[in-house]
Design a protein around this motif. Structure first.
Motif, PDB file in Angstrom:
ATOM      1  N   GLY A 109       0.821  -1.211   0.000  1.00  0.00           N
ATOM      2  CA  GLY A 109       0.000   0.000   0.000  1.00  0.00           C
ATOM      3  C   GLY A 109       0.852   1.257   0.000  1.00  0.00           C
ATOM      4  N   TYR A 110       0.179   2.368   0.313  1.00  0.00           N
ATOM      5  CA  TYR A 110       0.844   3.665   0.307  1.00  0.00           C
ATOM      6  C   TYR A 110       0.321   4.514   1.454  1.00  0.00           C
ATOM      7  CZ  TYR A 110       1.467   2.099  -4.516  1.00  0.00           C
ATOM      8  OH  TYR A 110       1.757   1.370  -5.618  1.00  0.00           O
ATOM      9  N   THR A 111       1.204   5.369   1.972  1.00  0.00           N
ATOM     10  CA  THR A 111       0.778   6.370   2.947  1.00  0.00           C
ATOM     11  C   THR A 111       1.021   7.748   2.344  1.00  0.00           C
ATOM     12  OG1 THR A 111       2.959   6.387   3.991  1.00  0.00           O
ATOM     13  CG2 THR A 111       1.293   4.926   4.935  1.00  0.00           C
ATOM     14  N   SER A 112       0.094   8.646   2.619  1.00  0.00           N
ATOM     15  CA  SER A 112       0.186  10.000   2.079  1.00  0.00           C
ATOM     16  C   SER A 112      -0.002  10.996   3.211  1.00  0.00           C
ATOM     17  CB  SER A 112      -0.875  10.215   0.996  1.00  0.00           C
ATOM     18  OG  SER A 112      -0.874  11.561   0.579  1.00  0.00           O
ATOM     19  N   ILE A 113       1.015  11.823   3.429  1.00  0.00           N
ATOM     20  CA  ILE A 113       0.918  12.918   4.402  1.00  0.00           C
ATOM     21  C   ILE A 113       0.804  14.211   3.611  1.00  0.00           C
ATOM     22  CG2 ILE A 113       2.088  14.161   6.259  1.00  0.00           C
ATOM     23  CD1 ILE A 113       3.436  11.546   7.013  1.00  0.00           C
ATOM     24  N   ARG A 114      -0.259  14.964   3.926  1.00  0.00           N
ATOM     25  CA  ARG A 114      -0.567  16.132   3.103  1.00  0.00           C
ATOM     26  C   ARG A 114      -0.489  17.411   3.925  1.00  0.00           C
ATOM     27  NH1 ARG A 114      -5.465  14.357  -0.981  1.00  0.00           N
ATOM     28  NH2 ARG A 114      -4.367  12.586  -1.920  1.00  0.00           N
ATOM     29  N   ASN A 115      -0.123  18.467   3.219  1.00  0.00           N
ATOM     30  CA  ASN A 115      -0.062  19.798   3.818  1.00  0.00           C
ATOM     31  C   ASN A 115      -0.992  20.712   3.043  1.00  0.00           C
ATOM     32  OD1 ASN A 115       0.724  22.066   5.264  1.00  0.00           O
ATOM     33  ND2 ASN A 115       2.459  22.476   3.910  1.00  0.00           N
ATOM     34  N   ASN A 116      -1.925  21.343   3.754  1.00  0.00           N
ATOM     35  CA  ASN A 116      -2.899  22.228   3.097  1.00  0.00           C
ATOM     36  C   ASN A 116      -2.192  23.510   2.623  1.00  0.00           C
ATOM     37  OD1 ASN A 116      -5.059  23.736   2.250  1.00  0.00           O
ATOM     38  ND2 ASN A 116      -6.338  23.285   4.024  1.00  0.00           N
ATOM     39  N   ILE A 117      -2.097  23.671   1.297  1.00  0.00           N
ATOM     40  CA  ILE A 117      -1.405  24.850   0.728  1.00  0.00           C
ATOM     41  C   ILE A 117      -2.381  25.728  -0.057  1.00  0.00           C
ATOM     42  CG2 ILE A 117       0.834  23.703   0.606  1.00  0.00           C
ATOM     43  CD1 ILE A 117       0.307  23.255  -2.396  1.00  0.00           C
ATOM     44  N   THR A 118      -3.662  25.657   0.300  1.00  0.00           N
ATOM     45  CA  THR A 118      -4.659  26.451  -0.430  1.00  0.00           C
ATOM     46  C   THR A 118      -4.338  27.936  -0.359  1.00  0.00           C
ATOM     47  OG1 THR A 118      -6.307  24.772   0.119  1.00  0.00           O
ATOM     48  CG2 THR A 118      -7.129  26.888  -0.685  1.00  0.00           C
ATOM     49  N   ASP A 119      -4.021  28.410   0.856  1.00  0.00           N
ATOM     50  CA  ASP A 119      -3.707  29.840   1.005  1.00  0.00           C
ATOM     51  C   ASP A 119      -2.474  30.217   0.183  1.00  0.00           C
ATOM     52  OD1 ASP A 119      -5.842  30.096   2.712  1.00  0.00           O
ATOM     53  OD2 ASP A 119      -4.648  29.887   4.539  1.00  0.00           O
TER      54      ASP A 119
END
Length: 850
Positions: free
Chosen positions: A439-449
């Motif tokens: 499988g895979y793990t995904s760590i995300r950072n909200n960069i909308t701003d």
């Protein structure tokens, strides 16, 4: 009887020591040798670390200087070549190890460049700046992100592919900036020899391909260029693969270490272990080993007595500490769980199986996306992708992950309510204990701003570019001045109007470029503009750079900060030119109205003429019919009379009668040809195109013009002089589908125009009109060529336009215009040109089968 713990410790310590020292003589030599090697390695590793730190300090210093340079350029808003090269020159004067500094655009074109050659700084002129897109390093630097730094490998300085002597060791460093790249070419010789300093016989510098950069023998340095067979494979055949592929390698004979200049570029430092030094140390050790053994036994007994009781106490303390440690582990476990809860709440986390099915998500992920956890589990992660993300981009990411590689990318994701948000996602594969991808793990950072800021920045940048374009391309001179009249910024039109360069104006004020007697008035204008906010359309006399006076219209507008004026100057020459243009326009309108009236008058005359021609045509049709009947009667009787004359006996009278009969027959044939041509011309023009022999239409036109042409000039048709008495309309056959009467009308117009020009030549014998008809490439060409001196060059390009004529006393200039329209209606072309002193009219029609 129970033996106290400290006594057990004492006896065990004595027993252990006895066994240890019994083995000491046999084992300690090998131990010492290994220890010696370890110490040597440790010493070497420290040396290598020190050398590595030298390189790190060097690269950090270069990085800081590049970033500082970028801040200076950005803070001072340096844009043109002169400003940037001036700054480069100042830096290079104080940093003699810099060989070249460049400023490249994002497309690879050099904006500014300064080189250090022959112990002098050389500023490269704009016309000599080069395009770097073909350079090997450009494909690496063009993918750099903003503020990212790239290092090349160490190399020898070359020009145009040739090594420059004496040798210079160089290193390229590039910083990606907002609108391009800052590049520095460094002289790295001092750095490389500082690395090898004091260890010339032991420390070597190797590039990532295994070639020696620095070796103890100078001639073996830079073996890549001077001895390509001299690589570490030759000297370290067993270990060369490990040396090239691993960050560090240790053996009994050497220690190697990679030193990174950047994420991709590195060098290898290799240190040889000195065998002679190691052997001398072992010999010295053997002299002392037995002494150490005896002393060791005594010390062992003493230590056993001294430390037995403390060890027993320590054992009790250890047990107490173990119990305290158990409590600490439980507490840490609770804290760990709290940390996991915090991560779940604040870190955007996503777990997928190998097919992309969602297995787990964090609470933070649910808050950002608007979904609840149960709505996502079991679904394919593609439901989170926004439609704006292309399938091609998705397939690219997924194919990369299937290779078992980590991936960092920015994604536009969709919320449950249809909205969107941007994330920077770090995706990493997950393997089981058997190294199978699960499988895979995904760590995300909200960069909308961040994305919104980028969009706003791009929009703002585009607006700045638009305003600058308007500023530079305005038809008026625009500038920015302070309240004292000193120039702060001007556009190109401002410099063009006054003749000064941009730099000259920025060093002066408005009061320096006006007449002396006007300075007091200008100061008053500045004062009023400062009070009321603006002054508009005031005519002032300025002094051009070459000394003459120019009249300009001046306007001032005070900026909101009340510290500067926007000054606009316009040339009054434009106003004067506009007034002249208005006057010329009025005059031209009058001429066009007059011309239009004249055209109407001519049109009316043409209509009247057409009515007359129509009446004449009807009359000619009747006349030809009335003449043709008695002409047929006369020809028939004359033929019978010819037979009677033939039956007469031979005599002088018979011969004279035969001669007269021949002349009468020629006259009758001429009358018949003229009547036939009149009949054809007078027929009603049919709008239906039919297959027609173009040669026959030429004969008809020549017949109609014969009465005039015989008095003006000889006419040659296909190199044969035209004679109305010997006409054969089928002598040549060139068929085209046309309107017969209209084509004949064109021939008559061209023939008459040629005769008008030929009539101007005094000598009849020097006049000639040649008409040639021939077929070429499925087209029929008819050429009319007269020797009247050619067409006037002033009208040759407009000769087919209406009301263009070379005739001085007659003609209104519509015949050729009408002819051109007729030929184009037949899907043909007509053109006029001069061939030597001959005027040529060439008509081209499409050929068809008869």
């Amino acid at each position: 009887m129970k033996i106290p713990f400290y006594m057990k410790i004492f006896l065990a310590f004595v027993l252990f020591s006895s066994i240890l020292f019994a083995l000491f003589i046999f084992l300690f030599k090998d131990f010492y040798e290994k220890e010696l090697i370890l110490k040597q390695r440790d010493s070497i590793e420290k040396i290598l670390s020190y050398k590595s730190n030298l390189i790190d300090e060097y690269t950090n210093e270069i990085n800081e200087k590049l970033k500082a340079l970028h801040k200076i350029i950005k803070s001072k808003n340096l844009k043109n070549n002169n400003e940037i090269t001036r700054l480069f020159s100042l830096i290079m004067e104080s940093n003699k190890d810099i060989l070249s500094m460049k400023y490249l655009s994002l497309t690879g074109k050099e904006i500014a460049r300064v080189d250090f050659k022959n112990e002098k700084l050389k500023i490269i002129e704009s016309k000599s700046l080069q395009d770097s897109t073909s350079r090997s390093y450009f494909k690496d630097i063009r993918i750099l992100k903003n503020n990212q730094i790239w290092y090349s490998s160490f190399d020898i300085y070359k020009q145009k592919g040739e090594i420059v002597k004496p040798l210079k060791y160089v290193l390229r460093v590039v910083l990606r900036v907002d609108n391009g790249f800052l590049m520095v070419l460094l002289d790295a010789k001092s750095l490389l020899f500082k690395i090898q300093n004091s260890y010339e016989d032991s420390l070597f510098v190797i590039d990532k391909d295994g070639y020696y950069l620095i070796k103890e023998e100078k001639k073996l340095s830079w073996s890549k260029y001077f001895d390509s067979n001299m690589t570490i494979q030759k000297d370290y055949e067993t270990y060369f693969q490990d040396i090239l592929e691993k960050n560090s390698v240790s053996s009994n004979s050497f220690v190697s270490k990679r030193v990174y200049l950047s994420s991709k570029e590195y060098i290898i430092l290799l240190f040889n272990i000195n065998e002679l030094e190691k052997k001398n140390s072992l010999n010295s050790f053997e002299n002392y080993v037995y002494t150490i053994f005896i002393v060791g036994i005594g010390i062992t007994l003493l230590l056993s007595l001294l430390f037995a009781e403390p060890i027993a106490k320590l054992n009790r303390k250890t047990e107490q500490k173990n119990r305290a440690l158990d409590m600490s582990i439980k507490k840490s476990s609770q804290e760990l769980q709290e940390s996991l809860n915090i991560i779940n709440k604040h870190v955007i986390f996503l777990k997928l199986d190998k097919d992309g099915i969602i297995l787990d998500v964090s609470k933070a992920f649910c808050e950002v996306s608007g979904f609840i956890k149960e709505e996502l589990l079991g679904h394919h992660h593609k439901i989170l992708m926004h439609p704006d993300m292309s399938d091609k981009k998705y397939e690219e990411v997924w194919s990369y992950l299937k290779q078992g590689k980590s991936y960092i990318a920015e994604f536009k994701s969709m919320k449950k309510d249809g909205g969107f948000y941007w994330v920077e996602s770090y995706i990493e594969p997950v393997y089981d204990s058997n190294s199978n991808l699960v499988g895979y793990t995904s760590i995300r950072n909200n960069i909308t701003d961040k994305k919104l800021i980028e969009y706003l920045y791009d929009d703002l940048n585009n607006q700045v570019l638009q305003y600058n374009a308007i500023f530079e391309n305005a038809n008026s001179g625009i500038g920015l001045i302070d309240l004292k009249g000193n120039f702060q910024k001007v556009n190109s039109m401002f410099t063009k109007l006054l003749g000064y360069s941009n730099e000259e104006l920025l060093k002066s004020s408005c009061f320096d470029i006006i007449k002396k007697e006007s300075k007091q008035l200008l100061a008053k204008i500045f004062k009023e503009a400062n009070e009321i906010g603006f002054i508009s359309n005031i005519e002032k006399i300025f002094i051009h750079k070459n000394g003459h006076f120019i009249h300009l219209e001046l306007s001032l507008n005070l900026l909101p900060n009340k510290k500067s004026f926007v000054v606009v100057v316009s040339s009054l020459e434009d106003k004067r030119k506009l007034q002249e243009l208005n006057q010329n326009l009025e005059q031209k309108i009058k001429q066009e109205v007059q011309k239009s009236r004249y055209k109407d008058k001519i049109h009316q005359e043409e209509q009247i003429k057409n009515i007359k021609l129509t009446s004449i045509g009807s009359l000619a049709a009747g006349i030809t019919h009335e003449i043709n009947t008695p002409l047929t009667y006369i020809k028939g009787n004359f033929e019978m009379m010819g037979y009677d004359i033939q039956d007469l006996p031979n005599s002088e009278i018979k011969n004279r009668m035969l001669e007269d009969s021949q002349k009468i027959n020629e006259g009758l044939n001429r009358i018949a040809n003229i009547v036939e041509s009149m009949r054809e011309i007078s027929q009603s023009s049919s709008e239906i195109k039919e297959v027609t022999n173009i040669y026959s239409t030429l004969i008809t036109a020549l017949t109609m013009a014969y009465n005039r042409s015989k008095q003006v000039s000889r006419i040659y048709l296909n190199n044969k002089e035209f004679n109305i008495d010997s006409i054969n309309k089928k002598e040549f056959e060139f068929f085209s589908k046309v309107q017969k009467q209209r084509v004949e009308q064109v021939w008559i117009v061209i023939i008459n125009n040629a005769l008008d020009e030929l009539a101007k030549i005094d000598d009849y014998e020097k006049r000639a009109l040649n008409i040639d008809i021939y077929e070429k490439n499925s087209h029929i060409y008819v050429e009319f060529k007269d020797n009247a001196g050619g067409i006037d060059e002033s009208i040759i390009d407009t000769i087919f336009e209406p009301f263009v004529s070379s005739k001085e006393h007659s003609g209104i200039g519509v015949g050729l215009n009408i002819s051109k329209r007729i030929i184009e209606q037949q899907n043909g072309q007509i053109k006029a040109y001069n061939k030597g002193s001959n005027a040529v009219f060439e008509v081209c029609l499409k050929a068809v089968l008869s």
